[in-house]
Scaffold this active site. Structure first.
Site, mmCIF file in Angstrom:
data_model
loop_
_atom_site.group_PDB
_atom_site.id
_atom_site.type_symbol
_atom_site.label_atom_id
_atom_site.label_comp_id
_atom_site.label_asym_id
_atom_site.label_seq_id
_atom_site.Cartn_x
_atom_site.Cartn_y
_atom_site.Cartn_z
ATOM 1 N N ASP A 178 -29.661 -29.248 8.122
ATOM 2 C CA ASP A 178 -28.358 -29.839 7.754
ATOM 3 C C ASP A 178 -28.411 -30.947 6.682
ATOM 4 O OD1 ASP A 178 -27.689 -28.147 9.827
ATOM 5 O OD2 ASP A 178 -26.801 -29.667 11.115
ATOM 6 N N HIS B 256 -12.013 -27.541 13.697
ATOM 7 C CA HIS B 256 -13.033 -27.209 14.707
ATOM 8 C C HIS B 256 -12.853 -28.094 15.940
ATOM 9 C CE1 HIS B 256 -17.232 -27.011 16.366
ATOM 10 N NE2 HIS B 256 -17.060 -25.744 16.040
ATOM 11 N N HIS C 237 -16.150 -32.858 9.336
ATOM 12 C CA HIS C 237 -17.347 -32.735 8.489
ATOM 13 C C HIS C 237 -17.717 -31.267 8.323
ATOM 14 C CE1 HIS C 237 -18.905 -32.540 12.597
ATOM 15 N NE2 HIS C 237 -19.901 -31.822 12.096
ATOM 16 N N LYS D 88 -24.448 -22.422 11.304
ATOM 17 C CA LYS D 88 -24.184 -22.598 12.740
ATOM 18 C C LYS D 88 -22.949 -23.467 12.914
ATOM 19 C CE LYS D 88 -27.155 -26.623 12.826
ATOM 20 N NZ LYS D 88 -26.101 -27.605 13.042
ATOM 21 N N CYS E 102 -28.891 -32.755 15.606
ATOM 22 C CA CYS E 102 -29.302 -31.376 15.306
ATOM 23 C C CYS E 102 -30.815 -31.200 15.248
ATOM 24 C CB CYS E 102 -28.609 -30.892 14.044
ATOM 25 S SG CYS E 102 -26.829 -30.664 14.345
#
Ligand code: VGL
Ligand code: ZN
Length: 196
Positions: A9, A53, A82, A106, A151
């Protein structure tokens, strides 16, 4: 032994000025670029959320960023917006080498977040990365990128549980450090057999 570098990421929204800026996020880019030549395989992940989301605070009434929310799969931090699919914030940092072998996205399902590169936050929906690595006979993983305590952490612990030999290079990672999350992550990774 076949080894892979997994770059987690390294996207504009996690760098200075981004929607969910990780302090010093962009500082990892030069180190990571230099490391890429030392591995048999290079895999980059991209946090890749649809607009609105369910992990975004703005998707919930009366919620603020960093509040906790009980989801059907367990507690979830609510984040500032984000890495919305197709936006500048979701792009890799401009200076990051992206000539790796695989780009894995993902977090693309609206109803569930995915910190780990292996499983979504329900701990059971696979992203497909395990199969890819096994098909290529990759046994050893080195993880770098953003953020150490989300992450990178969840990816490292899942990888160790799946039986890969896992190392995290903290100098090529940066953390969000929400309520002591960095210390918890470092301890849990070591307890899971990750070499930090
Ligand atoms: C991340 C929070 C939300 C990460 C992604 O890449 O560590 N953290 N989405
Ligand atoms: Zn995210």
């Amino acid at each position: 032994m076949t080894n892979a570098l997994i770059v987690i990421d390294v996207q504009n929204d996690f760098c200075t000025g981004g929607g969910l800026a990780v302090p010093g996020g962009e500082e990892v880019v030069a180190d990571i670029n230099a490391m890429m030549d030392d591995f048999d395989a290079v895999i980059l992940t991209q946090d890749w959320h649809p607009a609105r989301h369910s992990s975004f605070a703005t998707s919930h009434a009366q919620a603020a960023p960093y509040d906790m929310k009980d989801m059907h799969y367990g507690p979830q931090v609510l984040w500032p917006d984000h890495c919305v699919q197709g936006t500048y914030g979701a792009d890799f940092h401009t200076d990051l080498r992206t000539d790796g072998d695989l780009i894995l996205r993902k977090g693309f399902r609206s109803a569930i977040d995915s910190y780990s590169a292996f499983f979504e936050n329900d701990q059971s929906t696979p992203t497909g990365l395990e199969g890819y690595l096994r098909n290529r006979s990759i046994t050893d993983l080195t993880l770098v990128g953003l953020a150490t305590d989300f992450c990178v952490y969840f990816s490292a612990v899942d990888a160790a549980r799946l039986g890969f030999n896992v190392a995290v290079r903290p100098e090529a990672c940066r953390a969000i450090d929400l309520d002591g999350s960095l210390a918890i992550a470092l301890e849990a990774m070591q307890a899971a057999g990750v070499s930090v």
